[in-house]
Design a protein around this motif. Structure first.
Motif, PDB file in Angstrom:
ATOM      1  N   SER A 116      45.928  36.019  41.412  1.00 29.32           N
ATOM      2  CA  SER A 116      45.666  37.271  40.712  1.00 29.32           C
ATOM      3  C   SER A 116      45.494  38.422  41.698  1.00 29.32           C
ATOM      4  N   HIS A 117      44.832  38.137  42.826  1.00 33.52           N
ATOM      5  CA  HIS A 117      44.631  39.163  43.852  1.00 33.52           C
ATOM      6  C   HIS A 117      45.954  39.653  44.409  1.00 33.52           C
ATOM      7  N   TYR A 118      46.834  38.731  44.795  1.00 36.99           N
ATOM      8  CA  TYR A 118      48.105  39.144  45.383  1.00 36.99           C
ATOM      9  C   TYR A 118      48.956  39.938  44.392  1.00 36.99           C
ATOM     10  N   SER A 166      37.834  45.320  42.180  1.00 41.38           N
ATOM     11  CA  SER A 166      38.601  46.213  41.314  1.00 41.38           C
ATOM     12  C   SER A 166      39.459  45.395  40.371  1.00 41.38           C
ATOM     13  N   TYR A 167      39.882  46.061  39.289  1.00 43.87           N
ATOM     14  CA  TYR A 167      40.720  45.441  38.264  1.00 43.87           C
ATOM     15  C   TYR A 167      41.969  46.295  38.072  1.00 43.87           C
ATOM     16  N   LEU A 170      38.517  42.554  47.101  1.00 47.40           N
ATOM     17  CA  LEU A 170      39.188  41.578  46.252  1.00 47.40           C
ATOM     18  C   LEU A 170      39.553  42.260  44.945  1.00 47.40           C
ATOM     19  N   SER A 171      40.819  42.159  44.565  1.00 43.30           N
ATOM     20  CA  SER A 171      41.253  42.738  43.298  1.00 43.30           C
ATOM     21  C   SER A 171      41.705  41.627  42.359  1.00 43.30           C
ATOM     22  N   TRP A 222      46.009  50.847  35.407  1.00 45.68           N
ATOM     23  CA  TRP A 222      44.982  51.625  36.084  1.00 45.68           C
ATOM     24  C   TRP A 222      44.277  50.747  37.108  1.00 45.68           C
ATOM     25  N   LEU A 223      43.821  51.360  38.185  1.00 46.22           N
ATOM     26  CA  LEU A 223      42.979  50.657  39.143  1.00 46.22           C
ATOM     27  C   LEU A 223      41.539  51.025  38.828  1.00 46.22           C
TER      28      LEU A 223
END
Length: 250
Positions: free
Chosen positions: A80-82, A155-156, A106-107, A172-173
């Motif tokens: 999910s992060h990548y 962040s999402y 980490l996103s 959106w970030l």
């Protein structure tokens, strides 16, 4: 030292020793994520001129495959992060890209809306997501289902219907500390045990208009980028016990 050598060291020293407890106790693999960040692997796909590894999707898929083979939870978090970082790298500002490159960010993805009839583990039906805008601020209303690393990510990457009524969602970030963001105390998603998969609620989340990833007319490309990465990054599979791995390599 190559990223493969670094990965091999982290797998043996950090990820494998904690994999069983991560699953058994449904404990988010924070130590593994920190180790991956410190070793530069969270920033593997960020541009080298910003301090990242400068690698692409094939290398990211290789890393996720090796990690998920030993610890499905950490593999799911990394996948999910990548995918999120692919959008951050393409459309995000240099500050957050440097944070990812430094291993301190980490996103994750928040793309799936809870259905009108509620999602598994919910407390009843909830309205579909929507977004509204006033000047330089956007208000995002939603319940996102099965968000990996919910409450753990910094962040999402968040999908929402466009404020202007277009037919493609905006992405959106959303910072984890954005006003209005809420994560249940106990994970209620269906991801690998320990991945922190859960619902994330926005009622609403307030973000600056500049947090939208991409420009007007880019919606197809922005969404296509994240879908392409998700299609190529392997999903986590059940962990293979160490004796079985050793036998297979013999």
């Amino acid at each position: 030292m190559s990223y493969r050598s670094v990965l091999a060291h982290i797998l043996s020293s950090t990820i494998e020793p904690s994999a069983e407890q991560t699953s058994a106790r449904e404990r988010f693999p924070r130590a593994s994520v920190v180790a991956l960040g410190e070793a530069g692997l969270l920033g593997l796909t960020v541009s080298a001129h910003l301090g990242g590894g400068g690698r692409g999707l094939p290398e990211a898929a290789e890393v996720v495959t090796e990690v998920a083979r030993i610890c499905p939870a950490t593999g799911a978090v990394l996948r999910s992060h990548y995918a999120a970082v692919a959008l951050i790298e393409a459309y995000g500002g240099p500050w957050v890209r440097r944070r990812v490159a430094d291993g301190g960010h980490l996103s994750t993805l928040a793309l799936t809306d809870a259905g009108a009839d509620g999602e598994p583990g919910s407390d009843g039906p909830h309205p579909a997501s929507f977004a509204s805008g006033t000047g330089d601020v956007a208000a995002l209303h939603a319940r996102k289902h099965n968000v990996v690393g919910a409450g753990e990510a910094d962040s999402y990457v968040w999908s929402a219907p466009p404020v202007d009524g277009g037919d493609r969602p905006d992405l959106w970030l959303v910072p984890a500390d954005a006003p209005g963001l809420f994560v249940p105390a106990r994970p209620n998603g269906t991801g690998p045990r320990g991945s922190g998969a859960s619902t994330v609620c926005a009622d609403p989340v307030l973000v600056p208009a500049s947090a939208r990833l991409g420009r007007d007319g880019d919606r197809r490309d922005v969404l296509g980028t994240v879908l392409a990465w998700l299609a190529e990054l392997p999903a986590a599979r059940p962990a293979v016990p160490a004796p079985v791995r050793a036998k297979a390599l013999a």
